[in-house]
Write a protein that holds these residues in place. Structure first.
Motif, PDB file in Angstrom:
ATOM      1  N   LEU A 124      26.047  61.437  83.443  1.00  0.00           N
ATOM      2  CA  LEU A 124      25.601  62.469  82.236  1.00  0.00           C
ATOM      3  C   LEU A 124      26.045  63.872  82.814  1.00  0.00           C
ATOM      4  O   LEU A 124      26.673  64.895  82.091  1.00  0.00           O
ATOM      5  CB  LEU A 124      24.163  62.459  82.160  1.00  0.00           C
ATOM      6  CG  LEU A 124      23.956  61.626  80.861  1.00  0.00           C
ATOM      7  CD1 LEU A 124      22.222  61.534  80.654  1.00  0.00           C
ATOM      8  CD2 LEU A 124      24.559  61.497  79.495  1.00  0.00           C
TER       9      LEU A 124
ATOM     10  N   CYS B 258      28.620  66.213  73.712  1.00  0.00           N
ATOM     11  CA  CYS B 258      29.324  64.868  73.453  1.00  0.00           C
ATOM     12  C   CYS B 258      29.670  64.121  75.001  1.00  0.00           C
ATOM     13  O   CYS B 258      29.773  64.589  75.995  1.00  0.00           O
ATOM     14  CB  CYS B 258      30.958  65.117  73.092  1.00  0.00           C
ATOM     15  SG  CYS B 258      31.032  66.309  71.743  1.00  0.00           S
ATOM     16  N   TYR B 259      29.474  62.777  74.687  1.00  0.00           N
ATOM     17  CA  TYR B 259      29.648  62.121  76.052  1.00  0.00           C
ATOM     18  C   TYR B 259      30.628  60.567  75.505  1.00  0.00           C
ATOM     19  O   TYR B 259      30.112  60.218  74.538  1.00  0.00           O
ATOM     20  CB  TYR B 259      28.355  61.743  76.465  1.00  0.00           C
ATOM     21  CG  TYR B 259      28.484  60.533  77.624  1.00  0.00           C
ATOM     22  CD1 TYR B 259      28.525  59.529  77.692  1.00  0.00           C
ATOM     23  CD2 TYR B 259      28.468  61.188  78.916  1.00  0.00           C
ATOM     24  CE1 TYR B 259      28.634  58.586  78.663  1.00  0.00           C
ATOM     25  CE2 TYR B 259      28.831  60.418  80.004  1.00  0.00           C
ATOM     26  CZ  TYR B 259      28.470  59.014  80.034  1.00  0.00           C
ATOM     27  OH  TYR B 259      28.680  58.232  81.188  1.00  0.00           O
TER      28      TYR B 259
ATOM     29  N   SER C 294      29.344  56.010  74.278  1.00  0.00           N
ATOM     30  CA  SER C 294      29.604  57.315  73.831  1.00  0.00           C
ATOM     31  C   SER C 294      28.375  57.695  72.895  1.00  0.00           C
ATOM     32  O   SER C 294      27.743  56.829  72.377  1.00  0.00           O
ATOM     33  CB  SER C 294      30.966  57.347  72.994  1.00  0.00           C
ATOM     34  OG  SER C 294      30.841  56.605  71.941  1.00  0.00           O
TER      35      SER C 294
ATOM     36  N   TYR D 165      29.970  64.020  82.904  1.00  0.00           N
ATOM     37  CA  TYR D 165      30.864  63.732  81.865  1.00  0.00           C
ATOM     38  C   TYR D 165      30.345  64.262  80.653  1.00  0.00           C
ATOM     39  O   TYR D 165      31.178  63.913  79.591  1.00  0.00           O
ATOM     40  CB  TYR D 165      31.356  62.270  81.730  1.00  0.00           C
ATOM     41  CG  TYR D 165      32.006  61.678  83.113  1.00  0.00           C
ATOM     42  CD1 TYR D 165      31.256  60.884  84.205  1.00  0.00           C
ATOM     43  CD2 TYR D 165      33.249  62.082  83.289  1.00  0.00           C
ATOM     44  CE1 TYR D 165      31.823  60.741  85.166  1.00  0.00           C
ATOM     45  CE2 TYR D 165      33.859  61.789  84.503  1.00  0.00           C
ATOM     46  CZ  TYR D 165      33.158  61.085  85.506  1.00  0.00           C
ATOM     47  OH  TYR D 165      33.626  60.646  86.768  1.00  0.00           O
ATOM     48  N   LEU D 166      29.162  64.979  80.428  1.00  0.00           N
ATOM     49  CA  LEU D 166      28.963  65.448  79.171  1.00  0.00           C
ATOM     50  C   LEU D 166      29.840  66.990  78.793  1.00  0.00           C
ATOM     51  O   LEU D 166      29.878  67.542  79.730  1.00  0.00           O
ATOM     52  CB  LEU D 166      27.441  66.147  79.269  1.00  0.00           C
ATOM     53  CG  LEU D 166      26.848  66.397  78.075  1.00  0.00           C
ATOM     54  CD1 LEU D 166      26.339  64.877  77.227  1.00  0.00           C
ATOM     55  CD2 LEU D 166      25.493  67.273  78.388  1.00  0.00           C
TER      56      LEU D 166
ATOM     57  N   ARG E 180      32.494  57.672  77.775  1.00  0.00           N
ATOM     58  CA  ARG E 180      33.173  56.877  78.761  1.00  0.00           C
ATOM     59  C   ARG E 180      32.702  55.745  79.071  1.00  0.00           C
ATOM     60  O   ARG E 180      31.597  55.342  78.767  1.00  0.00           O
ATOM     61  CB  ARG E 180      32.471  57.696  79.977  1.00  0.00           C
ATOM     62  CG  ARG E 180      32.902  57.619  81.407  1.00  0.00           C
ATOM     63  CD  ARG E 180      32.615  58.543  82.447  1.00  0.00           C
ATOM     64  NE  ARG E 180      33.297  58.230  83.723  1.00  0.00           N
ATOM     65  CZ  ARG E 180      32.801  57.767  84.954  1.00  0.00           C
ATOM     66  NH1 ARG E 180      31.448  57.290  84.669  1.00  0.00           N
ATOM     67  NH2 ARG E 180      33.628  57.505  85.703  1.00  0.00           N
TER      68      ARG E 180
ATOM     69  N   ASN F  14      33.258  70.289  81.011  1.00  0.00           N
ATOM     70  CA  ASN F  14      32.273  70.018  82.126  1.00  0.00           C
ATOM     71  C   ASN F  14      32.926  70.727  83.453  1.00  0.00           C
ATOM     72  O   ASN F  14      33.982  70.346  83.877  1.00  0.00           O
ATOM     73  CB  ASN F  14      32.100  68.734  82.377  1.00  0.00           C
ATOM     74  CG  ASN F  14      30.608  68.231  83.089  1.00  0.00           C
ATOM     75  OD1 ASN F  14      30.789  68.950  84.222  1.00  0.00           O
ATOM     76  ND2 ASN F  14      29.792  67.445  82.866  1.00  0.00           N
TER      77      ASN F  14
END
Lengths: 273, 112
Positions: free
Chosen positions: A195, A254-255, A261, A198-199, A257, A211
């Motif tokens: 998190l 947003c995430y 998601s 990659y957030l 990966r 990020n």
């Protein structure tokens, strides 16, 4: 030559290597001698003869001492003494600790908060959050708006939610700060630190916040964060967005990966405080 | 008559424990009791008794406590524990089967 019981008893006891046991043994042997002597006197023997006879009947002090030593082993003796001390010391420390440092506080510090299965809100974690979000840097502040997010989303084995969010304006600019909570399905699961890396965020004015961990260049609008604490199944992350667009009414976190998601929206239309 | 040392050794513990069966005693008292009951067959030396008692105490077969005498001194009393009673029962059993076997052998001989 041994003339008195005291010499006799001392000599016998001197064979006992575990010194703390010597005085009680000396007492016991002396008492035995006195009982015998008194009995003889009672039976009519004169004092001197009684004393001699009683001492004579005690036997060989060296032989007795050696046998006694076999029964009073230092190893067991010291083990007994040490274990008694250890117990008292532990009890003392425990009691002192109990009164000086309440157990609840100690548990809170260890777990970064009171375990949630006790049905209470995270202790020191809550106070940390409070300090961060309501205490510091109020002098520089011009105003603040508390963000709200009532959503929770699933991401793998975790449930993500926004614990706290605040948009602040001070002399330096606008920034948005929020705490993300990732509740793991089990306490055995590790920290979901993907998190942190990659957030990303996007606001209502179409600004993108990349990020900082991933992008090497220093972006004007960026998002950064770190691990904040842990409370058994809950992992907390502290994030901040610099150069936040003050016209934005909401921010989407947003995430996306490796097949996991989610999007969480923080609403920032609250009142300025 | 002093009993043969060999006959006594190993069984001395059994005798000491049996003395405590009917009540707590102190060392001197036990020596007297032993002489009395055995009709002077056994005279236990102090040098033997106290090591045995301390050894039994260490092993948990007896417990010791102090009681004040009339003279103001403290006397050490011994009390047989559950573990001690168990040990005594085992040793008594062993002695009885041993002495029974001896009797049988001797008995056979007499008949001849």
């Amino acid at each position: 030559m041994i003339r008195t019981i005291y010499e006799w008893a001392d000599r016998a006891a001197s064979y006992i290597r575990f010194k703390p046991d010597r005085p009680p043994v000396i007492r016991e042997l002396t008492q035995h001698y006195l009982d015998h002597r008194d009995d003889l006197i009672h039976a009519g023997t004169d004092r001197q003869d009684a004393e001699c006879a009683a001492l004579e009947s005690m036997g060989d002090p060296d032989e007795t001492g050696k046998l006694l030593n076999r029964m009073h082993k230092p190893y067991l003796g010291w083990l007994w003494v040490i274990s008694r001390w250890a117990v008292s010391l532990t009890a003392f420390v425990f009691l002192v600790g109990l009164f000086r440092f309440p157990v609840k506080e100690a548990v809170k510090d260890y777990f970064y908060g009171w375990p949630t299965f006790f049905g209470e809100e995270a202790g020191s974690l809550a106070s940390k959050i409070k300090l961060l979000y309501e205490g510091k840097d109020r002098e520089r502040e011009l105003f603040r708006v508390y963000g709200t997010c009532s959503q929770t989303v699933r991401a793998g084995d975790y449930t993500i939610s926004v614990e706290r969010a605040v948009w602040r304006r001070d002399w330096y600019g606008d920034n948005l700060r929020f705490i993300l909570r990732a509740e793991a399905d089990s306490p055995a699961l590790g920290c979901p630190d993907a998190l942190l890396k990659y957030l990303t965020a996007r606001d209502s004015e179409d600004n993108e916040y990349k990020n900082q961990c991933v992008s090497i260049q220093k972006e004007v609008r960026s998002l950064a964060g770190n691990s904040f604490g842990r409370n058994l199944r809950n992992w907390y992350f502290d994030f901040w967005l610099d150069e936040y667009d003050p016209d934005a009414e909401w921010v989407d976190l947003c995430y996306d990966r490796y097949g996991i998601s989610f999007v969480l929206r923080i609403d920032l239309t609250g009142d300025r405080v | 008559m002093k009993a043969d040392k060999n006959l006594l050794s190993g069984n001395t513990t059994m005798l000491v424990l049996s003395l405590l069966q009917d009540g707590d005693k102190y060392g001197y008292e036990m020596i007297n009791q032993l002489a009395l009951r055995s009709e002077d067959a056994f005279t236990l030396k102090e040098g033997t008794l106290y090591p045995i008692l301390h050894g039994l105490e260490r092993d948990g077969c007896v417990e010791a406590y102090e009681k004040e005498t009339q003279g103001g001194r403290a006397r050490r009393y011994y009390h047989i524990t559950k573990k001690g009673r168990t040990l005594l029962a085992e040793q008594t059993e062993r002695w009885r089967s041993f002495s029974g076997a001896v009797e049988r052998v001797l008995g056979e001989r007499c008949q001849i």
